[in-house]
Scaffold this active site. Sequence first.
Site, PDB file in Angstrom:
ATOM      1  N   LYS A 159       4.725  -6.813   3.812  1.00 54.89           N
ATOM      2  CA  LYS A 159       3.518  -6.187   3.263  1.00 54.89           C
ATOM      3  C   LYS A 159       3.882  -5.391   2.012  1.00 54.89           C
ATOM      4  O   LYS A 159       4.748  -4.519   2.057  1.00 54.89           O
ATOM      5  CB  LYS A 159       2.906  -5.234   4.293  1.00 54.89           C
TER       6      LYS A 159
HETATM    7  C1  E4P Z   1      -3.390  -3.151   8.307  1.00 55.34           C
HETATM    8  O1  E4P Z   1      -2.586  -3.937   7.899  1.00 55.34           O
HETATM    9  C2  E4P Z   1      -3.548  -1.767   7.873  1.00 55.34           C
HETATM   10  O2  E4P Z   1      -2.317  -1.121   7.829  1.00 55.34           O
HETATM   11  C3  E4P Z   1      -4.501  -1.021   8.742  1.00 55.34           C
HETATM   12  O3  E4P Z   1      -5.545  -1.877   9.176  1.00 55.34           O
HETATM   13  C4  E4P Z   1      -5.028   0.253   8.145  1.00 55.34           C
HETATM   14  O4  E4P Z   1      -6.034   0.771   8.969  1.00 55.34           O
HETATM   15  P1  E4P Z   1      -6.561   2.274   8.870  1.00 55.34           P
HETATM   16  O5  E4P Z   1      -7.496   2.375   7.718  1.00 55.34           O
HETATM   17  O6  E4P Z   1      -7.273   2.475  10.183  1.00 55.34           O
HETATM   18  O7  E4P Z   1      -5.345   3.143   8.732  1.00 55.34           O
END
Ligand code: E4P
Length: 308
Positions: free
Chosen positions: A124
Amino acid sequence: MFNIQQTKAGARERRVAGPETHPSTGKKLAHPSPRGPLIFADTATIKDIEPLYRAGIISGVTTNPSLVKKAGAKSWADAESIMKELIKLVAPNPVLLELLDLTDEAMIKQAQEFAGWGDNVVIKVPVGGYQAVDPSYDPFTGLKVIHALWERDITCCATLVFNSTQALWAANAGACFVAPFIGRLADYAYSNDHVERAAGNSLYWLEDHRNAKGDQCVSNTEYVACGGARKDIGPRLIQEISAIFTNYDIRTQILAASFRHFVQLSECLLAGADVLTVPANLLQQVADHPLTTAGMATFFEDSKAFEK
Ligand code: E4P
């Protein structure tokens, strides 16, 4: 209300088929939804993932530094061990690990290290925002890293995506997934709305940009920002990205992230998301419905009349 009619049927064509053989037995699978959307668990907590994985609900895991910390990591050694355990648990399905370094050379090196932990690792990469950490950082760091990883055959996901052009830049750079954060976008729309304008419009009111600072500079297309209720802003973004990717036959998968409510899951699927990454508590909630529970209670009671 989110309009189903606007969904692009063609989005389906881009979808990548699921595995053709069983991950552990190698048995040929005649799965009823080989091209179905994938569901990932948005958590690094093993005990939450195991039952979901065994039930065939999820076929991948996404993590980020906050989720690894929440899973109990207090040191780099803890974090590494959690990430490696996840990779082993869901192999050959993907585990998305977020880079922690912030300069392109260090990020590429770290991506190579993570990718060396397993064939199912997806890296990522935050698409932008580097200057928030240090104004001297190159704003294109994320895109440069995505491109370098594509050249090195390392699968990556552009994360922290909030508009369709960010998604397109990332896809063109070589990202195999883009992750629009639909919940955070809706949170922003709710907390920055101006009642005198249409719903969600503070994301679009371009005149504001002349004097805007920081996150007030957020913008999106009018379709995303003003095309209906604020709560639907995430699915509208998914729909816009899906339409653009379909128009240009872009195979990058749209991984909808940052869910706040289980209704958003169906809305993002209708909008053309290829993958949903969902917190474990939401995945548990949607496995049930009050009428399913009531129906089960009645069937159980009635079955007592002819117990073996
Ligand atoms: C996914 O890859 C993200 O890290 C995650 O969905 C972020 O979610 P949040 O906005 O609840 O922190």
